[in-house]
Scaffold this motif. Structure first.
Motif, PDB file in Angstrom:
ATOM      1  N   ILE A  81       0.883  -1.167   0.000  1.00  0.00           N
ATOM      2  CA  ILE A  81       0.000   0.000   0.000  1.00  0.00           C
ATOM      3  C   ILE A  81       0.921   1.217   0.000  1.00  0.00           C
ATOM      4  O   ILE A  81       1.862   1.289   0.794  1.00  0.00           O
ATOM      5  CB  ILE A  81      -0.912   0.038   1.237  1.00  0.00           C
ATOM      6  CG1 ILE A  81      -1.867  -1.169   1.236  1.00  0.00           C
ATOM      7  CG2 ILE A  81      -1.695   1.341   1.302  1.00  0.00           C
ATOM      8  CD1 ILE A  81      -2.695  -1.296   2.501  1.00  0.00           C
ATOM      9  N   GLY A  82       0.652   2.183  -0.866  1.00  0.00           N
ATOM     10  CA  GLY A  82       1.504   3.368  -0.931  1.00  0.00           C
ATOM     11  C   GLY A  82       1.458   4.167   0.353  1.00  0.00           C
ATOM     12  O   GLY A  82       2.459   4.310   1.053  1.00  0.00           O
ATOM     13  N   ILE A  83       0.277   4.695   0.693  1.00  0.00           N
ATOM     14  CA  ILE A  83       0.085   5.470   1.922  1.00  0.00           C
ATOM     15  C   ILE A  83      -1.164   4.961   2.614  1.00  0.00           C
ATOM     16  O   ILE A  83      -2.215   4.830   1.992  1.00  0.00           O
ATOM     17  CB  ILE A  83      -0.072   6.973   1.629  1.00  0.00           C
ATOM     18  CG1 ILE A  83       1.192   7.531   0.971  1.00  0.00           C
ATOM     19  CG2 ILE A  83      -0.396   7.748   2.908  1.00  0.00           C
ATOM     20  CD1 ILE A  83       1.060   8.965   0.496  1.00  0.00           C
ATOM     21  N   GLN A  84      -1.042   4.673   3.904  1.00  0.00           N
ATOM     22  CA  GLN A  84      -2.191   4.243   4.699  1.00  0.00           C
ATOM     23  C   GLN A  84      -2.329   5.175   5.884  1.00  0.00           C
ATOM     24  O   GLN A  84      -1.362   5.402   6.619  1.00  0.00           O
ATOM     25  CB  GLN A  84      -1.995   2.816   5.187  1.00  0.00           C
ATOM     26  CG  GLN A  84      -3.082   2.340   6.125  1.00  0.00           C
ATOM     27  CD  GLN A  84      -2.899   0.884   6.469  1.00  0.00           C
ATOM     28  OE1 GLN A  84      -3.312   0.022   5.722  1.00  0.00           O
ATOM     29  NE2 GLN A  84      -2.247   0.605   7.589  1.00  0.00           N
ATOM     30  N   VAL A  85      -3.526   5.735   6.072  1.00  0.00           N
ATOM     31  CA  VAL A  85      -3.800   6.557   7.251  1.00  0.00           C
ATOM     32  C   VAL A  85      -5.026   5.984   7.954  1.00  0.00           C
ATOM     33  O   VAL A  85      -6.003   5.630   7.323  1.00  0.00           O
ATOM     34  CB  VAL A  85      -3.991   8.058   6.912  1.00  0.00           C
ATOM     35  CG1 VAL A  85      -2.712   8.650   6.378  1.00  0.00           C
ATOM     36  CG2 VAL A  85      -5.103   8.278   5.936  1.00  0.00           C
ATOM     37  N   LYS A  86      -4.935   5.880   9.284  1.00  0.00           N
ATOM     38  CA  LYS A  86      -6.011   5.336  10.098  1.00  0.00           C
ATOM     39  C   LYS A  86      -6.308   6.284  11.246  1.00  0.00           C
ATOM     40  O   LYS A  86      -5.397   6.842  11.841  1.00  0.00           O
ATOM     41  CB  LYS A  86      -5.613   3.991  10.707  1.00  0.00           C
ATOM     42  CG  LYS A  86      -5.433   2.869   9.738  1.00  0.00           C
ATOM     43  CD  LYS A  86      -5.055   1.611  10.505  1.00  0.00           C
ATOM     44  CE  LYS A  86      -4.931   0.439   9.600  1.00  0.00           C
ATOM     45  NZ  LYS A  86      -4.582  -0.787  10.346  1.00  0.00           N
ATOM     46  N   GLN A  87      -7.577   6.459  11.530  1.00  0.00           N
ATOM     47  CA  GLN A  87      -8.029   7.242  12.678  1.00  0.00           C
ATOM     48  C   GLN A  87      -7.469   8.666  12.671  1.00  0.00           C
ATOM     49  O   GLN A  87      -6.901   9.133  13.653  1.00  0.00           O
ATOM     50  CB  GLN A  87      -7.670   6.519  13.980  1.00  0.00           C
ATOM     51  CG  GLN A  87      -8.318   5.158  14.069  1.00  0.00           C
ATOM     52  CD  GLN A  87      -7.772   4.315  15.191  1.00  0.00           C
ATOM     53  OE1 GLN A  87      -6.690   4.547  15.700  1.00  0.00           O
ATOM     54  NE2 GLN A  87      -8.530   3.300  15.570  1.00  0.00           N
ATOM     55  N   PHE A  88      -7.622   9.334  11.538  1.00  0.00           N
ATOM     56  CA  PHE A  88      -7.244  10.743  11.427  1.00  0.00           C
ATOM     57  C   PHE A  88      -8.400  11.587  11.942  1.00  0.00           C
ATOM     58  O   PHE A  88      -9.541  11.364  11.575  1.00  0.00           O
ATOM     59  CB  PHE A  88      -6.967  11.090   9.964  1.00  0.00           C
ATOM     60  CG  PHE A  88      -5.512  11.149   9.628  1.00  0.00           C
ATOM     61  CD1 PHE A  88      -4.593  10.356  10.263  1.00  0.00           C
ATOM     62  CD2 PHE A  88      -5.059  12.019   8.662  1.00  0.00           C
ATOM     63  CE1 PHE A  88      -3.257  10.408   9.948  1.00  0.00           C
ATOM     64  CE2 PHE A  88      -3.724  12.085   8.331  1.00  0.00           C
ATOM     65  CZ  PHE A  88      -2.812  11.276   8.978  1.00  0.00           C
ATOM     66  N   MET A  89      -8.115  12.588  12.762  1.00  0.00           N
ATOM     67  CA  MET A  89      -9.172  13.381  13.361  1.00  0.00           C
ATOM     68  C   MET A  89      -8.808  14.855  13.395  1.00  0.00           C
ATOM     69  O   MET A  89      -7.644  15.210  13.382  1.00  0.00           O
ATOM     70  CB  MET A  89      -9.436  12.888  14.783  1.00  0.00           C
ATOM     71  CG  MET A  89      -9.861  11.449  14.820  1.00  0.00           C
ATOM     72  SD  MET A  89      -9.996  10.862  16.500  1.00  0.00           S
ATOM     73  CE  MET A  89     -10.048   9.114  16.195  1.00  0.00           C
TER      74      MET A  89
END
Length: 167
Positions: A81-89
């Protein structure tokens, strides 16, 4: 070659790294080339994360649990996966990134609140170019998405507060 930050508050900046061509040995020790977890006021920008060995099974840039975090102007290629972001707020943004030739998704965003995803270019990824799951009160605008193995934009579920425009 790899970068890991956890539990930082205020002013974390990861920039101008060129992480490419790392041997297979590192694959067993790191799940991501740049891995940022539980941070606030973080910026990850101007990095190039490209793997030269086919079959690399890791995430180029992974940012998990970020408040007022920004991931921008990065190039990620030939990763899982190139870029993974989780739980951004709270006023987080993912913009200006280029993700291509990744085995799975180019850009994957999961469980984001008030997150803006805009002006990214994703192409020739094996899965979805831009995969967004569980976004609330955010915006997905002006992304260039073409030539993917599955969907250009995968969005699930739709949110009443989501702006989706010109992708």
């Amino acid at each position: 070659g790899n970068t890991f930050v956890k539990g930082a508050r205020g002013g974390v900046i990861v920039m101008e790294n060129n992480l490419g061509g790392v041997g297979r040995l590192l694959e067993f020790f790191f799940n991501s080339r740049i891995d940022i977890q539980t941070v606030s006021n973080c910026s990850v920008f101007a990095n190039t994360v490209q793997h030269a060995t086919p079959g690399w099974n890791a995430i180029g840039i992974n940012v998990a649990t970020g408040w007022s975090a920004r991931v921008y102007d990065n190039v990620c290629a030939s990763n899982n996966i190139g870029i993974q972001v989780k739980q951004f707020m709270e006023e987080s943004a993912v913009h200006g990134n280029v993700c291509f030739d990744n085995g799975s998704h180019g850009l994957a965003v999961t469980d984001a609140v008030s997150c803006a995803i805009y002006n990214n270019t994703c192409f020739r990824n094996g899965g979805d170019n831009l995969r967004v799951e569980g976004i609330v009160d955010g915006a997905i605008c002006h992304n260039t998405l073409f030539d993917s193995g599955r969907y250009g934009l995968f969005l699930n579920p739709l949110s009443a507060g989501l702006t989706l425009f010109n992708n």
